[in-house]
Design a protein around this motif. Structure first.
Motif, PDB file in Angstrom:
ATOM      1  N   THR A 286       7.493   0.764 -16.540  1.00 47.92           N
ATOM      2  CA  THR A 286       6.714   1.441 -15.515  1.00 47.92           C
ATOM      3  C   THR A 286       6.718   0.584 -14.265  1.00 47.92           C
ATOM      4  OG1 THR A 286       4.650   2.633 -15.079  1.00 47.92           O
ATOM      5  CG2 THR A 286       4.432   0.445 -16.049  1.00 47.92           C
ATOM      6  N   ARG A 287       6.547   1.218 -13.114  1.00 50.82           N
ATOM      7  CA  ARG A 287       6.616   0.523 -11.832  1.00 50.82           C
ATOM      8  C   ARG A 287       5.449   0.932 -10.946  1.00 50.82           C
ATOM      9  NH1 ARG A 287      11.193   2.224 -13.842  1.00 50.82           N
ATOM     10  NH2 ARG A 287      13.033   0.866 -13.959  1.00 50.82           N
ATOM     11  N   LEU A 288       4.891  -0.033 -10.263  1.00 54.69           N
ATOM     12  CA  LEU A 288       3.834   0.228  -9.294  1.00 54.69           C
ATOM     13  C   LEU A 288       4.309  -0.281  -7.944  1.00 54.69           C
ATOM     14  CD1 LEU A 288       0.658  -1.007 -11.239  1.00 54.69           C
ATOM     15  CD2 LEU A 288       1.478   1.337 -11.044  1.00 54.69           C
ATOM     16  N   ASN A 289       4.084   0.504  -6.903  1.00 53.55           N
ATOM     17  CA  ASN A 289       4.441   0.110  -5.546  1.00 53.55           C
ATOM     18  C   ASN A 289       3.224   0.244  -4.651  1.00 53.55           C
ATOM     19  OD1 ASN A 289       7.412  -0.266  -5.874  1.00 53.55           O
ATOM     20  ND2 ASN A 289       7.292   1.885  -6.472  1.00 53.55           N
ATOM     21  N   ALA A 290       2.950  -0.776  -3.861  1.00 56.50           N
ATOM     22  CA  ALA A 290       1.766  -0.767  -2.995  1.00 56.50           C
ATOM     23  C   ALA A 290       1.765   0.432  -2.069  1.00 56.50           C
ATOM     24  CB  ALA A 290       1.707  -2.067  -2.194  1.00 56.50           C
ATOM     25  N   SER A 291       2.931   0.846  -1.598  1.00 56.50           N
ATOM     26  CA  SER A 291       3.017   1.962  -0.648  1.00 56.50           C
ATOM     27  C   SER A 291       2.524   3.269  -1.259  1.00 56.50           C
ATOM     28  CB  SER A 291       4.452   2.126  -0.154  1.00 56.50           C
ATOM     29  OG  SER A 291       5.334   2.368  -1.240  1.00 56.50           O
ATOM     30  N   GLU A 292       2.632   3.406  -2.582  1.00 53.75           N
ATOM     31  CA  GLU A 292       2.151   4.629  -3.246  1.00 53.75           C
ATOM     32  C   GLU A 292       0.643   4.779  -3.096  1.00 53.75           C
ATOM     33  OE1 GLU A 292       3.704   5.511  -7.259  1.00 53.75           O
ATOM     34  OE2 GLU A 292       4.784   3.605  -7.045  1.00 53.75           O
ATOM     35  N   PHE A 293      -0.053   3.649  -2.922  1.00 52.71           N
ATOM     36  CA  PHE A 293      -1.516   3.660  -2.862  1.00 52.71           C
ATOM     37  C   PHE A 293      -2.017   3.301  -1.472  1.00 52.71           C
ATOM     38  CE2 PHE A 293       0.074   2.467  -7.038  1.00 52.71           C
ATOM     39  CZ  PHE A 293      -0.468   3.482  -7.813  1.00 52.71           C
ATOM     40  N   GLN A 294      -1.117   3.414  -0.469  1.00 53.62           N
ATOM     41  CA  GLN A 294      -1.454   3.128   0.930  1.00 53.62           C
ATOM     42  C   GLN A 294      -2.079   1.749   1.093  1.00 53.62           C
ATOM     43  OE1 GLN A 294      -2.613   6.424  -0.440  1.00 53.62           O
ATOM     44  NE2 GLN A 294      -0.447   6.799   0.003  1.00 53.62           N
ATOM     45  N   GLN A 295      -1.504   0.760   0.377  1.00 53.81           N
ATOM     46  CA  GLN A 295      -1.981  -0.608   0.457  1.00 53.81           C
ATOM     47  C   GLN A 295      -0.867  -1.502   0.976  1.00 53.81           C
ATOM     48  OE1 GLN A 295      -4.984  -1.152   0.078  1.00 53.81           O
ATOM     49  NE2 GLN A 295      -5.931  -0.289  -1.745  1.00 53.81           N
ATOM     50  N   GLN A 296      -1.247  -2.601   1.622  1.00 54.93           N
ATOM     51  CA  GLN A 296      -0.270  -3.593   2.048  1.00 54.93           C
ATOM     52  C   GLN A 296       0.320  -4.335   0.859  1.00 54.93           C
ATOM     53  OE1 GLN A 296      -2.202  -6.209   4.834  1.00 54.93           O
ATOM     54  NE2 GLN A 296      -2.992  -4.527   6.072  1.00 54.93           N
ATOM     55  N   ALA A 297      -0.490  -4.507  -0.175  1.00 54.16           N
ATOM     56  CA  ALA A 297      -0.048  -5.245  -1.357  1.00 54.16           C
ATOM     57  C   ALA A 297      -0.923  -4.850  -2.540  1.00 54.16           C
ATOM     58  CB  ALA A 297      -0.130  -6.743  -1.116  1.00 54.16           C
ATOM     59  N   LEU A 298      -0.399  -5.051  -3.738  1.00 52.94           N
ATOM     60  CA  LEU A 298      -1.179  -4.838  -4.952  1.00 52.94           C
ATOM     61  C   LEU A 298      -1.984  -6.085  -5.302  1.00 52.94           C
ATOM     62  CD1 LEU A 298       1.700  -3.122  -6.947  1.00 52.94           C
ATOM     63  CD2 LEU A 298      -0.331  -1.977  -6.043  1.00 52.94           C
ATOM     64  N   GLY A 299      -1.535  -7.213  -4.799  1.00 53.55           N
ATOM     65  CA  GLY A 299      -2.210  -8.476  -5.035  1.00 53.55           C
ATOM     66  C   GLY A 299      -1.472  -9.577  -4.299  1.00 53.55           C
ATOM     67  N   TYR A 300      -1.839 -10.822  -4.570  1.00 59.15           N
ATOM     68  CA  TYR A 300      -1.256 -11.963  -3.874  1.00 59.15           C
ATOM     69  C   TYR A 300      -1.163 -13.142  -4.832  1.00 59.15           C
ATOM     70  CZ  TYR A 300      -2.478  -9.246   0.266  1.00 59.15           C
ATOM     71  OH  TYR A 300      -2.574  -8.248   1.197  1.00 59.15           O
ATOM     72  N   VAL A 301      -0.248 -14.068  -4.532  1.00 62.94           N
ATOM     73  CA  VAL A 301      -0.137 -15.321  -5.274  1.00 62.94           C
ATOM     74  C   VAL A 301      -0.454 -16.458  -4.300  1.00 62.94           C
ATOM     75  CG1 VAL A 301       1.346 -16.824  -6.641  1.00 62.94           C
ATOM     76  CG2 VAL A 301       1.594 -14.326  -6.806  1.00 62.94           C
ATOM     77  N   VAL A 302      -1.439 -17.280  -4.649  1.00 64.75           N
ATOM     78  CA  VAL A 302      -1.917 -18.331  -3.743  1.00 64.75           C
ATOM     79  C   VAL A 302      -2.012 -19.646  -4.509  1.00 64.75           C
ATOM     80  CG1 VAL A 302      -3.718 -19.014  -2.123  1.00 64.75           C
ATOM     81  CG2 VAL A 302      -3.307 -16.582  -2.547  1.00 64.75           C
TER      82      VAL A 302
END
Length: 421
Positions: free
Chosen positions: A99-115
């Motif tokens: 399965t694949r999730l893309n931030a653009s599908e949910f009108q988001q800049q990102a699904l998360g971040y790595v810091v």
């Protein structure tokens, strides 16, 4: 300092404890807060030029955690070195399910971040320097006793032990310090007979800001994009689960042999593995505390619940719990009540409990479902992954859990509200 008075003592000034202290300074500034931590609060907290080490340890922040840091006025600084996760790819090695999730599908800049953990810590330290938070370091909380006024906390500073009186003690020093057990909290442990190996790796192909969650017959593994926040690079954070025998074998290998073994387990979705950095590891255990609050004391973060890292939910769950606690303390100040009032802490626990129960169940079920190699179960989970990829409603629910937005509570601008994204 033999005796002193404050309102809230936070035992532990790591990411969880420092975030809680900063949130209290912004949301409930009338509370006097002291942090007891092994490391001092440096006036050189944020250097002019930050250069992350290749071997730096990192944390995956969900989108909901970004929203929390925005409310704290911290995200703009953190984002300078936050690598976005724009795509998530979940697959079952050797089978067709994915399965694949893309931030653009949910009108988001990102699904998360790595810091990088160090960068987050530096950002928190700089903000804390501008507050009235009292920082006791190097020091540690060694014991606590209840009193009519609240709690008396034994704080060891160097070779001397002082008594600090407060209305509430928050245990935020992780799950391995022993303070939780010393105070008599009963823990539940479930071992997975696995270890997490954490390292930074380089690949011949760019990650294109994609996080890979790969389930194999030997356990799950994840690769999270790392490096520049604006230019897709070739460095990723590896989370690799191994049993004791496999861990010992891998640790004894040369770098090239480690890359080869990793290639065999993960595959070629990122091309060839060309480098693997310093390897850290720890045993994997699901730890929960049924009653993490009592009059005058509460457990937060890993001291209250430690999860399998398969879904990257641990710190994000902790942040949501911290914000729930902060809101209860804000209400306590408004109502003229003590932050150590058992009803205040009990309310925090009841509000946070559904979140941690669902998150624990979500993370634990992934391990149990994908840990089976029997053909009927494998076929069913493959069908589930494909169905998740095809059904918008199911995919949206999965995405909200991954992004940490389900039930998120905003506290900075008034009463808590649920995030409806």
């Amino acid at each position: 300092m033999k005796h002193s008075d404050t309102d809230v003592i936070i035992a532990g000034g790591g990411l969880a404890g420092a975030t809680l202290a900063l949130a209290l300074a912004k949301v409930a500034p009338a509370l006097r807060v002291a942090v007891v931590e092994a490391f001092p609060l440096s006036t050189d907290a944020l250097p002019d030029a930050y250069q992350p080490s290749y071997d730096a340890r990192s944390t995956a922040l969900a989108w909901g955690s970004r929203l929390i840091f925005e409310e704290l006025g911290l995200w703009q600084r953190i984002s300078e070195h936050a690598t976005p996760i724009q795509h998530i790819h979940v697959s079952d090695r050797g089978r067709f399910g994915a399965t694949r999730l893309n931030a653009s599908e949910f009108q988001q800049q990102a699904l998360g971040y790595v810091v990088d953990n160090r960068w987050m810590g530096l950002c928190l330290m700089r903000e804390l320097l501008a507050t009235n938070i009292q920082w006791l370091a190097p020091a540690e909380v060694t014991d606590m006793a209840s009193s009519e006024q609240g709690v008396s906390v034994a704080v060891k500073i160097g070779s001397e032990t002082s008594t600090l009186k407060a209305k509430c003690l928050i245990v935020a020093d992780g799950g391995r310090s022993g303070l939780r057990e010393k105070l008599g909290f009963q823990t539940n442990h479930h071992g997975y007979d696995q270890n997490a190996l954490i390292a930074n790796v380089s690949t011949s192909d760019s990650h294109e800001f994609t996080a890979f969650e790969r389930f194999t017959d030997a356990g799950p593994m994840a690769l999270l994009p790392h490096g520049s926040p604006s230019r897709a690079g070739h460095q990723s954070v590896l989370v690799w689960t191994l049993n004791d025998r496999e861990l010992e074998e891998v640790l004894g290998m040369s770098e090239s042999d480690k890359c080869q073994r990793l290639q065999e387990r993960f595959g070629w979705r990122l091309g060839r593995f060309t480098r693997i950095g310093e390897c850290n590891h720890y045993p994997l255990t699901l730890t929960t505390v049924d009653e993490p609050v009592r009059p005058g004391v509460a457990l937060v973060g890993n001291a209250a619940h430690a999860l399998h890292p398969v879904a990257g939910q641990g710190f994000n769950l902790a942040l949501r719990g911290l914000m729930t606690l902060v809101e209860q303390f804000r209400l306590a100040v408004e109502q003229g009540r003590s932050p150590g009032d058992f009803q205040i802490l009990r309310c925090y626990h009841e509000l946070h409990k559904p979140d941690w129960q669902q998150t624990v169940q979500f993370s634990d079920s992934l391990i149990r479902i994908f840990g089976h190699s029997l053909a009927p179960i494998a076929a069913a989970r493959d069908a589930g992954l494909v169905g998740l990829d095809l059904l918008p409603g199911a995919k949206r629910l999965f995405a909200r859990k991954a992004m940490g937005t389900a039930g998120r509570r905003a506290v900075i601008n008034g009463p808590a509200t649920s995030d409806k994204q």
